[in-house]
Design a protein around this motif. Structure first.
Motif, PDB file in Angstrom:
ATOM      1  N   ASN A   1      -6.709  14.678   2.520  1.00 32.58           N
ATOM      2  CA  ASN A   1      -5.632  15.639   2.379  1.00 32.58           C
ATOM      3  C   ASN A   1      -5.786  16.848   3.296  1.00 32.58           C
ATOM      4  O   ASN A   1      -4.806  17.427   3.728  1.00 32.58           O
ATOM      5  CB  ASN A   1      -5.529  16.098   0.928  1.00 32.58           C
TER       6      ASN A   1
ATOM      7  N   SER B   1     -12.031   0.851  -6.197  1.00 34.25           N
ATOM      8  CA  SER B   1     -11.091   0.932  -7.312  1.00 34.25           C
ATOM      9  C   SER B   1     -10.049  -0.152  -7.362  1.00 34.25           C
ATOM     10  O   SER B   1      -9.516  -0.447  -8.409  1.00 34.25           O
ATOM     11  CB  SER B   1     -10.367   2.270  -7.267  1.00 34.25           C
ATOM     12  N   ARG B   2      -9.728  -0.749  -6.231  1.00 29.75           N
ATOM     13  CA  ARG B   2      -8.540  -1.586  -6.252  1.00 29.75           C
ATOM     14  C   ARG B   2      -8.775  -3.068  -6.089  1.00 29.75           C
ATOM     15  O   ARG B   2      -8.058  -3.874  -6.669  1.00 29.75           O
ATOM     16  CB  ARG B   2      -7.570  -1.149  -5.148  1.00 29.75           C
TER      17      ARG B   2
ATOM     18  N   ILE C   1       2.506   3.083  -5.833  1.00 30.68           N
ATOM     19  CA  ILE C   1       1.212   3.457  -5.266  1.00 30.68           C
ATOM     20  C   ILE C   1       1.456   4.031  -3.872  1.00 30.68           C
ATOM     21  O   ILE C   1       2.575   4.007  -3.386  1.00 30.68           O
ATOM     22  CB  ILE C   1       0.239   2.275  -5.143  1.00 30.68           C
TER      23      ILE C   1
ATOM     24  N   THR D   1      -2.971  17.794  -4.747  1.00 31.33           N
ATOM     25  CA  THR D   1      -3.347  16.393  -4.931  1.00 31.33           C
ATOM     26  C   THR D   1      -3.309  15.973  -6.392  1.00 31.33           C
ATOM     27  O   THR D   1      -3.171  14.799  -6.703  1.00 31.33           O
ATOM     28  CB  THR D   1      -4.767  16.136  -4.393  1.00 31.33           C
TER      29      THR D   1
ATOM     30  N   PHE E   1      -0.556  13.613  -7.661  1.00 28.50           N
ATOM     31  CA  PHE E   1      -0.392  12.219  -7.271  1.00 28.50           C
ATOM     32  C   PHE E   1      -0.947  11.299  -8.344  1.00 28.50           C
ATOM     33  O   PHE E   1      -2.053  10.801  -8.251  1.00 28.50           O
ATOM     34  CB  PHE E   1      -1.096  11.940  -5.948  1.00 28.50           C
TER      35      PHE E   1
ATOM     36  N   GLU F   1      -0.921   8.034  -9.495  1.00 27.08           N
ATOM     37  CA  GLU F   1      -0.479   6.704  -9.104  1.00 27.08           C
ATOM     38  C   GLU F   1      -0.709   5.688 -10.201  1.00 27.08           C
ATOM     39  O   GLU F   1      -1.477   5.886 -11.121  1.00 27.08           O
ATOM     40  CB  GLU F   1      -1.248   6.237  -7.877  1.00 27.08           C
ATOM     41  N   ASN F   2      -0.057   4.571 -10.008  1.00 30.25           N
ATOM     42  CA  ASN F   2      -0.277   3.394 -10.820  1.00 30.25           C
ATOM     43  C   ASN F   2      -1.646   2.830 -10.463  1.00 30.25           C
ATOM     44  O   ASN F   2      -1.918   2.549  -9.299  1.00 30.25           O
ATOM     45  CB  ASN F   2       0.802   2.376 -10.440  1.00 30.25           C
ATOM     46  N   LYS F   3      -2.511   2.643 -11.462  1.00 27.98           N
ATOM     47  CA  LYS F   3      -3.873   2.245 -11.101  1.00 27.98           C
ATOM     48  C   LYS F   3      -4.109   0.746 -11.102  1.00 27.98           C
ATOM     49  O   LYS F   3      -5.221   0.294 -11.275  1.00 27.98           O
ATOM     50  CB  LYS F   3      -4.875   2.903 -12.059  1.00 27.98           C
ATOM     51  N   THR F   4      -3.045  -0.043 -10.885  1.00 27.30           N
ATOM     52  CA  THR F   4      -3.242  -1.503 -10.920  1.00 27.30           C
ATOM     53  C   THR F   4      -4.104  -1.958  -9.760  1.00 27.30           C
ATOM     54  O   THR F   4      -4.182  -1.322  -8.723  1.00 27.30           O
ATOM     55  CB  THR F   4      -1.903  -2.246 -10.814  1.00 27.30           C
ATOM     56  N   GLN F   5      -4.702  -3.120  -9.961  1.00 27.42           N
ATOM     57  CA  GLN F   5      -5.535  -3.653  -8.904  1.00 27.42           C
ATOM     58  C   GLN F   5      -4.735  -4.629  -8.068  1.00 27.42           C
ATOM     59  O   GLN F   5      -3.720  -5.182  -8.511  1.00 27.42           O
ATOM     60  CB  GLN F   5      -6.720  -4.386  -9.530  1.00 27.42           C
TER      61      GLN F   5
END
Lengths: 186, 134, 651
Positions: free
Chosen positions: A9, B131-132, C270, C333, C336, C338-342
């Motif tokens: 950022n 994390s993803r 995301i 920040t 933000f 977000e959707n934490k899906t993988q």
């Protein structure tokens, strides 16, 4: 991990600030020297003069005599080299200043991509300040000197090295503030 | 079945396009030899000094023509590409080269894009791995 | 008298917009009726004032009011009417007027979405847009007043640069500005979201059409400029990596990334930080482009009258308009969420993320190429030149993976789902591409780069068609008639396919033109025949003609192919006495497979004339590709409006 996101950022901001700062600097430079912006610097400053062994124009030429320019006579002296042409308009504008220059040091004229008879007429109209005149009919010598247009003027020092170059017509303030001091150093 | 049709269409289209555009043109009246091509190739990398952003190959100005003649002569007498570029930049500076040479003051220029790309990829992958990604 | 009204209107607008911004600042997070109505109504007032002011400027050009500096500098009584009108924006001051006209118009359009966007967010969007308007108005009023009068009334004007007296170039600035201003809307959406905290799917959904319009307009605007350069400048070039060209290309690259980023935000929620950053950068690059063109820092084919003091003003505008939001971006920040899906390493999310990264890097590369000579010169006085060779070595390799990805990404799936038959599809693509590459290899003139470029085009083209095929199959449709095809196209969102197809078509055009073009430079006289392959050009005649404001030397050639007459080509050289300049008008014969391009050089009846003949294979595919891309953008806007209406009606 969190620190990585913070880098992401802050990074754009810091980069932007950097670009802004340098742009401001560039703008400042442009403002300081508006006339110098589009002229490229001579690569030959500080170097020995390139070849100049070309045909000499002699208006009182005897038939069969093909002389070349004699640079050796300027050994241990300052001299100037001025590229000009009869078809070049700014050359007419600078003619009086070249005349002035010739009073302090000898000036060698190089007729760039020109014909002898046209050069003769030009010098009759605007005066002949040159100690010698060479003919560069195909522009080859000009390329050796890094010349890309006329007029261009070079000052050569006592060691035979180029110490100054002005592209474009010589202007009075440039002559006074930049050229004369260099010559006076002798 | 559909796939086979697609295959056919593509291979056919490619040859069709090639035939139509007459790419293999044989030039009758004009000579096209090594020197001419080399002159043009080098000319495309030399800047026309009195134009706004053109190469000497494109420009019709005096200096462009003179430089083209000079380059042609140098090719004919056996100078290499490198020698010709050096000859010109020795007299006119790096400014005349449209392909900026790799020197200390242009290292950043040439490498920065790739540095940005690799760094970016690296950072993104690191974050995502944690994390993803499954 | 009338121009003074125009000037007063500008001053009035400046005052009302400052008041508007102040009003917004004091009511910044309110969502009541009064606040929004004040803002919406004043947006309308701004637009009307500027519209009238602009209209007065155009009127002054039409009636050739030479008491205005701008008209006398840029126009002439003999100029054709249409170029008198387009001449309004063919100069620095007039083009800025066009800028704020489009800006105020778009702000007005956004304000009309009162019933679709939350009042709090809309207030901030209008607020930010109006700040931009204020900045531009101050620049116009303090440094670039179009309504400045001359003390002495000249008899006639100086005319307009003949290069600009052209239909393509008349449309080029308006389209580009639609693009830049469209990006300002997404910028305002992003900054508005940072201020109000309203970052959600609805916000993304509302923002997307503006980005799409901006992107489509930019695509056409840039393509028009490129096409103009091709037919006007006389040596068949269409892209020079000129600083001003780059200035429009960088926002386009960012807009492309943004387009994809906002889509993924809308669907999966995301990449919020990317979308906001790209929105800010997109408009910043548009502003940077403005700075480069008008500041006197760079010389190029385009540069408007350059002036370093104007440059400083623009630099300050840039600092405020980009620095401010970037500070916000760095500090907020926490918003933000977000959707934490993988998602899989190989998934749509990954592909779009990599896409963002590569496109942004590509934009950064163009920026480096554009600014580096400037910075180096300021730093140590060394002057260097950066030509196409640099971009071919940096930009092209960075974009190649993007093209590769473009074909495969539609096959991928979201999240942790496994993509359907991906290996089969990849093998198929590879086989076709290899075959295509082989075909290219067999052409004499091919080089490594031409084969790579052509193969990438084939890869993408195949990918688009395979994707479309599978989509149709999955829907169990029988497209056996044109009606069926038409119905399918009108009911489904094929914008993606059309746009990607456009890129492939563009690449085919680039491959053909860049690597397989031929050029001949010859001296011929009247009656001579030029034979090239199976084509012949007969030099019929040479005449001197007159146009409305120019004198022309025109040569007439007849083109024959296989001894049959195809067409007549008339290359000319025009001399414009008022502007004292000369242009070459190339004669171009275009068809689907390529252009025959003829340029008349110098010469006379005794020695003949020098003629340049170019054969440019597939070059129309370059402009066609851009057209498809823009079409894809428009198709997706129309489709999403339709589906939203459906959703509304269903509720």
């Amino acid at each position: 991990m969190k620190s990585k996101i913070i880098i992401f950022n802050i990074l754009p901001l810091t980069l932007f600030a950097l670009i802004l700062a340098v742009s401001a600097l560039v703008l400042y430079e442009v403002k300081k020297n508006p006339s110098n912006q589009n002229l490229i610097n001579s690569q030959l400053i500080g170097k020995k003069i390139p070849t100049i062994k070309i045909k000499r124009i002699d208006f009182f030429q005897q038939k069969g005599k093909n002389q070349t320019l004699n640079i050796d006579k300027y050994k241990n002296n300052f001299f100037a080299v001025n590229f000009f042409a009869s078809w070049c308009a700014p050359c007419r504008v600078e003619a009086p200043l070249i005349e002035e220059l010739s009073k302090t040091i000898p000036v060698v004229g190089i007729a760039y991509k020109d014909k002898v008879k046209n050069t003769k007429v030009f010098l009759e109209d605007y005066g002949n300040p040159y100690d010698q005149i060479g003919l560069d009919d195909f522009g080859k010598i000009a390329i050796e000197w890094g010349v890309y247009g006329v007029p261009e003027t070079f000052i050569v020092n006592t060691d035979g090295k180029i110490i100054y170059r002005h592209a474009g017509p010589l202007l009075y303030n440039v002559f006074k503030s930049e050229v004369l001091p260099l010559i006076r150093k002798k | 079945m559909l796939k086979k049709i697609n295959l056919f269409i593509f291979v056919f289209s490619l040859f069709f396009i090639t035939a139509q555009t007459n790419i293999n043109i044989k030039e009758n009246n004009v000579s096209s030899n090594y020197v001419t091509n080399k002159t043009r190739e080098i000319g495309q990398n030399i800047r026309c000094l009195v134009c706004q952003n053109q190469s000497i190959d494109e420009s019709s100005s005096q200096i462009a023509q003179d430089l083209r003649i000079l380059i042609k002569e140098k090719i004919e007498t056996g100078s290499t590409d490198k020698e010709i570029y050096e000859y010109l930049s020795d007299r006119y500076g790096d400014y005349i080269l449209l392909n900026p040479p790799l020197k200390t003051n242009t290292i950043l220029l040439w490498f920065l894009p790739f540095i940005i790309l690799i760094l970016g990829l690296f950072l993104v992958m690191k974050i995502l791995k944690k994390s993803r990604f499954k | 008298m009338i121009p003074e009204i125009g000037h007063i209107l500008l001053i009035l607008t400046f005052v009302t917009s400052i008041l508007q911004v102040l009003f917004w600042c004091f009511n910044i997070k309110k969502s009541d009726d009064i606040t929004i109505n004040v803002l919406v109504k004043s947006t309308f007032i701004n637009f009307v004032f500027i519209l009238f002011s602009f209209g007065i400027l155009v009127y002054s050009f039409i009636i050739s009011d030479f008491s205005l500096v701008i008209v006398s500098d840029n126009s002439h009584t003999l100029k054709p009417l249409i170029y008198k009108i387009s001449g309004t924006w063919g100069n620095h001051e007039g083009s800025l007027m066009l800028w704020i006209l489009i800006l105020s118009f778009f702000t007005f359009l956004v304000s009309r979405k009162k019933h679709q966007i939350s009042y709090k967010l809309l207030s901030s969007i209008i607020g930010v847009q109006t700040i931009i308007l204020c900045l531009f108005l101050s620049f116009i009023l303090f440094t670039s007043n179009p309504f400045e009068r001359l003390n002495v009334l000249p008899i006639d004007g100086n005319g307009l640069n003949p290069l600009l007296q052209d239909p393509g170039l008349a449309l080029h600035p308006p389209l580009l500005y639609f693009g830049y201003v469209g990006l300002s809307v997404s910028f305002s959406f992003a900054v508005g979201a940072l201020i109000t905290g309203e970052i959600n799917k609805e916000w993304a959904r509302q923002m997307r059409p503006w980005i799409t319009i901006a992107w489509s307009a930019l695509t056409i605007g840039i393509a028009l400029g490129s096409w103009w350069a091709y037919y006007e400048l006389g040596w068949g070039g269409w892209w020079f990596w000129d600083p001003v060209e780059n200035a429009s290309f960088m926002p386009w690259l960012i807009a492309t990334a943004l387009l994809h980023s906002v889509r993924i935000l809308e669907v999966r929620f995301i990449l919020i930080n990317w979308t906001i950053l790209l929105s800010i950068l997109g408009f910043s690059f548009s502003l940077l482009g403005t700075f480069i063109v008008r500041s006197g820092l760079l010389t190029s084919v385009h540069a408007f009258a350059s002036d370093p003091s104007r440059g400083l003003f623009i630099l300050i505008i840039l600092a405020i308009a980009t620095g401010g939001p970037l500070i916000l971006y760095a500090t907020k920040t926490s918003l933000f969420k977000e959707n934490k899906t993988q998602f899989n390493i190989i998934s749509k999310e990954s592909a779009l993320l990599i896409n963002n990264l590569f496109l942004t890097t590509a934009a950064a590369t163009v920026l480096i190429g554009t600014l580096y000579p400037l910075f180096l010169d300021a730093f140590n006085g060394n002057k260097i030149s950066i030509g196409p060779a640099y971009y071919n070595a940096t930009f092209a390799p960075i974009m190649a993976p993007v093209i590769l990805l473009m074909a495969i990404a539609p096959f991928l799936t979201w999240g942790i789902k496994k993509p359907n038959k991906i290996v089969t599809k990849l093998i198929f693509l590879s086989v076709i591409t290899l075959l295509g590459g082989l075909g290219l290899f067999m052409i004499d003139e091919s080089s490594l780069f031409s084969i790579i470029c052509g193969s990438l085009a084939i890869w993408l083209l195949t990918g688009v068609i395979v994707n479309l095929t599978f989509q149709i199959k999955a829907a169990n449709l029988k497209l056996n008639s044109f009606k069926a095809i038409f119905l399918y196209f009108s009911k489904n969102n094929l914008g993606v396919h059309i746009a990607h197809m456009g890129v492939a078509v563009f690449l085919v055009g680039v491959t053909g033109e860049q690597f397989y073009k031929t050029e001949f430079n010859i001296k011929k006289n009247i009656g001579d025949i030029i034979n090239i392959g199976n084509k012949s050009l007969i030099f019929d005649k040479f005449e001197t003609l007159s146009g409305p404001n120019y004198k022309s030397e025109t040569a007439t050639f007849t083109l024959l192919k296989d001894k049959k007459i195809i067409d007549v080509l008339k290359p000319e050289k025009r001399f414009y006495p008022i502007e004292k300049s000369q242009t070459t008008e190339a004669a171009i014969l275009s068809d689907l497979w390529g252009d025959t391009y003829l340029v008349l050089g110098d010469g006379n009846k005794e020695t003949g004339w020098s003629i340049r003949v170019y054969f440019n294979p597939l070059i129309s595919w370059i402009w066609g590709g851009a057209g498809f891309m823009a079409l894809g953008g428009l198709a997706s806007i129309i489709q999403s409006r339709k589906s939203r209406k459906k959703l509304k009606n269903a509720i």
